[in-house]
Design an enzyme around this catalytic site. Structure first.
Site, PDB file in Angstrom:
ATOM      1  N   MET A 121       4.260  11.757  -3.905  1.00 32.57           N
ATOM      2  CA  MET A 121       2.878  11.265  -3.739  1.00 32.57           C
ATOM      3  C   MET A 121       2.350  10.752  -5.070  1.00 32.57           C
ATOM      4  O   MET A 121       2.593  11.368  -6.101  1.00 32.57           O
ATOM      5  CB  MET A 121       1.991  12.419  -3.258  1.00 32.57           C
ATOM      6  CG  MET A 121       0.518  12.066  -3.187  1.00 32.57           C
ATOM      7  SD  MET A 121      -0.530  13.500  -2.822  1.00 32.57           S
ATOM      8  CE  MET A 121      -0.795  14.126  -4.479  1.00 32.57           C
ATOM      9  N   ASP A 123      -1.212   7.892  -6.193  1.00 35.26           N
ATOM     10  CA  ASP A 123      -2.670   7.684  -6.151  1.00 35.26           C
ATOM     11  C   ASP A 123      -3.374   8.119  -4.859  1.00 35.26           C
ATOM     12  O   ASP A 123      -2.871   7.840  -3.767  1.00 35.26           O
ATOM     13  CB  ASP A 123      -2.991   6.193  -6.285  1.00 35.26           C
ATOM     14  CG  ASP A 123      -2.233   5.498  -7.370  1.00 35.26           C
ATOM     15  OD1 ASP A 123      -1.497   6.149  -8.119  1.00 35.26           O
ATOM     16  OD2 ASP A 123      -2.374   4.269  -7.465  1.00 35.26           O
ATOM     17  N   GLN A 139      -0.691   7.368  -1.855  1.00 30.36           N
ATOM     18  CA  GLN A 139       0.575   6.653  -2.027  1.00 30.36           C
ATOM     19  C   GLN A 139       1.711   7.642  -1.762  1.00 30.36           C
ATOM     20  O   GLN A 139       1.741   8.732  -2.354  1.00 30.36           O
ATOM     21  CB  GLN A 139       0.665   6.111  -3.458  1.00 30.36           C
ATOM     22  CG  GLN A 139      -0.300   4.986  -3.751  1.00 30.36           C
ATOM     23  CD  GLN A 139       0.164   3.683  -3.142  1.00 30.36           C
ATOM     24  OE1 GLN A 139       1.036   3.019  -3.683  1.00 30.36           O
ATOM     25  NE2 GLN A 139      -0.395   3.310  -2.004  1.00 30.36           N
ATOM     26  N   SER A 187      -2.071   0.720  -3.511  1.00 31.35           N
ATOM     27  CA  SER A 187      -3.368   1.398  -3.421  1.00 31.35           C
ATOM     28  C   SER A 187      -4.471   0.507  -2.869  1.00 31.35           C
ATOM     29  O   SER A 187      -4.443  -0.720  -3.006  1.00 31.35           O
ATOM     30  CB  SER A 187      -3.767   1.914  -4.801  1.00 31.35           C
ATOM     31  OG  SER A 187      -2.975   3.039  -5.085  1.00 31.35           O
ATOM     32  N   ARG A 252      -3.985  -6.287  -8.272  1.00 33.88           N
ATOM     33  CA  ARG A 252      -3.921  -5.269  -7.217  1.00 33.88           C
ATOM     34  C   ARG A 252      -5.070  -4.260  -7.212  1.00 33.88           C
ATOM     35  O   ARG A 252      -5.909  -4.250  -8.074  1.00 33.88           O
ATOM     36  CB  ARG A 252      -2.611  -4.500  -7.322  1.00 33.88           C
ATOM     37  CG  ARG A 252      -2.401  -3.708  -8.609  1.00 33.88           C
ATOM     38  CD  ARG A 252      -1.071  -2.944  -8.518  1.00 33.88           C
ATOM     39  NE  ARG A 252      -0.694  -2.319  -9.759  1.00 33.88           N
ATOM     40  CZ  ARG A 252      -0.059  -2.920 -10.756  1.00 33.88           C
ATOM     41  NH1 ARG A 252       0.262  -4.194 -10.644  1.00 33.88           N
ATOM     42  NH2 ARG A 252       0.244  -2.268 -11.860  1.00 33.88           N
ATOM     43  N   GLU A 312      -5.148  -0.963 -13.739  1.00 35.18           N
ATOM     44  CA  GLU A 312      -4.754  -0.440 -12.432  1.00 35.18           C
ATOM     45  C   GLU A 312      -5.942   0.309 -11.843  1.00 35.18           C
ATOM     46  O   GLU A 312      -6.735   0.911 -12.569  1.00 35.18           O
ATOM     47  CB  GLU A 312      -3.584   0.537 -12.563  1.00 35.18           C
ATOM     48  CG  GLU A 312      -2.298  -0.127 -12.986  1.00 35.18           C
ATOM     49  CD  GLU A 312      -1.103   0.818 -12.878  1.00 35.18           C
ATOM     50  OE1 GLU A 312      -0.110   0.413 -12.275  1.00 35.18           O
ATOM     51  OE2 GLU A 312      -1.173   1.954 -13.405  1.00 35.18           O
ATOM     52  N   TRP A 392       3.917  10.237 -16.413  1.00 33.49           N
ATOM     53  CA  TRP A 392       5.327   9.889 -16.208  1.00 33.49           C
ATOM     54  C   TRP A 392       6.273  10.600 -17.176  1.00 33.49           C
ATOM     55  O   TRP A 392       7.479  10.637 -16.964  1.00 33.49           O
ATOM     56  CB  TRP A 392       5.505   8.361 -16.294  1.00 33.49           C
ATOM     57  CG  TRP A 392       4.902   7.647 -15.117  1.00 33.49           C
ATOM     58  CD1 TRP A 392       3.672   7.061 -15.056  1.00 33.49           C
ATOM     59  CD2 TRP A 392       5.493   7.460 -13.820  1.00 33.49           C
ATOM     60  NE1 TRP A 392       3.457   6.527 -13.809  1.00 33.49           N
ATOM     61  CE2 TRP A 392       4.559   6.742 -13.032  1.00 33.49           C
ATOM     62  CE3 TRP A 392       6.716   7.817 -13.246  1.00 33.49           C
ATOM     63  CZ2 TRP A 392       4.816   6.389 -11.708  1.00 33.49           C
ATOM     64  CZ3 TRP A 392       6.963   7.460 -11.925  1.00 33.49           C
ATOM     65  CH2 TRP A 392       6.019   6.755 -11.174  1.00 33.49           C
TER      66      TRP A 392
HETATM   67  C1  FRU Z   1      -1.212   3.378 -10.112  1.00 25.95           C
HETATM   68  C2  FRU Z   1      -0.395   2.382  -9.297  1.00 25.95           C
HETATM   69  C3  FRU Z   1      -1.288   1.327  -8.651  1.00 25.95           C
HETATM   70  C4  FRU Z   1      -0.454   0.855  -7.497  1.00 25.95           C
HETATM   71  C5  FRU Z   1       0.249   2.131  -7.074  1.00 25.95           C
HETATM   72  C6  FRU Z   1       1.660   1.942  -6.599  1.00 25.95           C
HETATM   73  O1  FRU Z   1      -0.566   4.607 -10.244  1.00 25.95           O
HETATM   74  O2  FRU Z   1       0.594   1.783 -10.103  1.00 25.95           O
HETATM   75  O3  FRU Z   1      -1.680   0.287  -9.513  1.00 25.95           O
HETATM   76  O4  FRU Z   1      -1.217   0.299  -6.471  1.00 25.95           O
HETATM   77  O5  FRU Z   1       0.246   2.997  -8.194  1.00 25.95           O
HETATM   78  O6  FRU Z   1       2.199   3.134  -6.109  1.00 25.95           O
END
Ligand code: FRU
Length: 559
Positions: A121, A123, A139, A187, A252, A312, A392
């Site tokens: 999992m 975002d 996610q 996201s 995005r 992001e 990360w």
């Molecule tokens: C942030 C991100 C977002 C993207 C998603 C992909 O953690 O990189 O920008 O939409 O995660 O999983």
């Protein structure tokens, strides 16, 4: 492996499997459904049972099934999914409190914080409240415990803290595993249109063969079915980015609102302008036709020069008479501290499609670096936010059935000087009541293996909170020379996780099996960190001139 299961009419079994292997569902002698040969890459399967009966499920390689659950569409809204765990001896089905107990039995899994039952999992997505139900999407990679082709997982709650797991809500457009690609349903946000219908906006990253460059991201709008189980047939509403303005592949994470001033819809997107992280503004009269209105914010060159590639998960919302922008700068490393994975907030005014920040400075939203991709939403006359607790750099120890946790829900506010404040949502006390822990004779506090909260009020300078697991450090929180800092066993001293306090008079510390959320100065200075070492401290020693209270918290719904 063979299993006999009784299924209701309409029951759905959904699973992801990777070959080799075969699967058959039979009813007596009759063959109902089968996969004669699973592919060498993960694939999604959905079986719907028609008439209530007992079936036999045969699977020659149970480990081929990567994640499986079932549900009765008539009851799933309240009951949630039933997890199907395939093993050599058959299938174990778990529902409701059995899922909860199975998750709680993992000594490495936090309990107060939300995590997926299995798999990866990241975002929080699509946060909203519909009637008396809170919805959290996220996610999700159903085929593994690492990031991969993105789906939206889903959970619902009546109290913001205890969650019921739901079927996967949104799938990528294509089988990305088969293509050997990444991407998928990235996201996005929930939005209620002016007629009151629920809509979701999100990014689809088209099949991508490189993680850092050359991909294409488009924006989509989808409407859920009436029971909020699926988002299907989403339409593309924006598939070209302003290339001529210097917008590259990052484009995005839409957030949409109705703008009273403009009498039209507005959307922000995360991107980069000629390499500088930027938030782009779009406008629409009808939610489907969108026009680029220009950059709403462009980060100073400092961020690009220190690795930032793009914004992001931009968030943009009105709060206490101002507008707040939140951004993650992917790739950025703060030169003075070596920290990365930081979120930034900037407060200002938004008029005539222009954002005028009140100060030129970006506020670091959380000094701990494990608080990312925050998404907020307006509900109940509050602005509430969740974030993904991850960096990360560090991973759960191998063998974990899942990866990723959400922060506590936080309520947002501004202080008189315009700083963003974050505090745990007020529902916490009812959902997970406290019990005050008495100090031991030596003044320390003995801890059980449950979430702990430490509250300090008064003169905090010189405060030291040491949590020990036997004789080993679990975590340390200090206030020294006006700086609030967190130290974990994994720290080698190269990066300092700290922040300056203007007034050191109140502190709140939450600990939940390795998750630390620290709130200083009424929530103006927050630090969140995820530790994977010595995560069940048995003792806390607090040295402070302030008043100290230590509590344990237990779920009100725990049996
Ligand atoms: C942030 C991100 C977002 C993207 C998603 C992909 O953690 O990189 O920008 O939409 O995660 O999983």
């Amino acid at each position: 492996m063979q299993a006999n299961v009784t299924l209701a009419a309409g029951y759905r079994l959904e699973f992801w499997a990777e070959g080799p292997g075969t699967i058959r569902i039979t009813e007596g002698e009759a063959l109902l459904w089968r996969v004669p040969a699973l592919a060498a890459h993960p694939e999604f399967f959905s079986y719907q049972h028609r008439e209530a009966s007992s079936i036999t499920l045969d699977c020659d390689r149970p480990e081929a099934i990567l994640w499986a659950y079932g549900y009765d569409p008539n009851t799933v809204e309240h009951a949630g999914i039933t997890v199907w765990e395939f093993g050599a001896d058959g299938v174990v089905l778990r529902s409701g409190s059995e899922i909860h107990d199975w998750m709680a039995s993992d000594p490495l899994r936090p309990t107060l914080h939300f995590s997926p039952i299995r798999q990866w999992m990241n975002d929080p997505n699509g946060l909203c409240r519909i009637g008396d139900t809170w919805h959290m999407f996220y996610q999700f990679h159903p085929a593994g415990t690492d990031w991969g082709p993105m789906h939206w997982g889903h959970a619902v709650s009546k109290d913001l803290f205890n969650w019921t797991h739901m079927p996967v809500f949104l799938h990528p457009d294509q089988n990305l595993w088969r293509l050997g690609a990444t991407g998928g349903a990235f996201s996005g946000n929930a939005f209620r249109d002016r007629n009151g219908s629920q809509i979701f906006f999100y990014t689809e990253r088209l099949p991508a063969y490189d993680l850092f460059t050359g991909y294409r991201e488009i924006q989509k709008l989808g409407r859920p079915d009436r029971s909020m189980l699926y988002l299907s047939d989403a339409e593309t509403i924006l598939d070209t980015r302003p290339v001529d303005e210097g917008v590259e592949h990052d484009f995005r994470d839409p957030k949409v609102w109705w703008d009273e001033g403009a009498g039209a819809y507005r959307m922000v997107l995360g991107a980069a302008l000629h390499g500088d992280p930027a938030v782009l503004l779009y406008g629409s009269p009808n939610l489907t036709d969108w026009t680029y209105l220009g950059p709403l914010y462009r980060a100073p060159a400092h961020y690009r020069q220190n690795g930032a590639r793009a914004v992001e998960c931009p968030d943009f919302f009105p709060l206490d008479g101002k507008w707040v922008m939140i951004m993650g700068f992917v790739g950025y490393t703060e030169p003075e501290s070596g920290r990365h994975n930081l979120l930034f907030a900037i407060v200002g005014d938004f008029r005539n499609d222009t954002f005028v920040p009140s100060t030129g400075d970006l506020q670091i939203l959380d000094f701990g670096t494990d608080y990312y991709a925050m998404q907020s939403f307006a509900a109940d006359e509050r602005q509430i936010a969740f974030a993904w607790l991850f960096n990360w750099e560090y991973r759960k120890p191998p063998g974990s059935p899942y990866s990723g946790e959400m922060s506590l829900p936080r309520e947002l506010a501004l202080d008189p000087s315009g700083r963003l404040l974050m505090r745990p949502a007020r529902e916490l006390d009812k959902a997970w009541p406290t019990r005050l822990l008495p100090p031991e004779l030596d003044g320390s506090f003995a801890l059980g293996d449950v979430p702990t909260e430490i509250r300090l009020k008064g003169a905090l300078e010189g405060t030291r909170i040491m949590a020990m697991s036997g004789s080993a450090l679990s975590f340390e929180v200090t206030i020294l020379n006006g700086r609030l800092s967190i130290r974990l066993p994994q720290d080698d001293g190269k990066i300092r996780y700290d922040a300056a306090l203007e007034s050191a008079t109140d502190l709140l510390v939450f600990h939940d099996r390795g998750i630390l959320e620290v709130f200083g100065e009424g929530g103006a200075v927050c630090g969140t960190r995820r530790s994977y070492t010595n995560i069940t401290p048995d003792r806390i020693v607090v040295t402070s001139a302030a008043e100290v209270c230590v509590f344990e918290r237990k779920s009100a719904s725990a049996s």
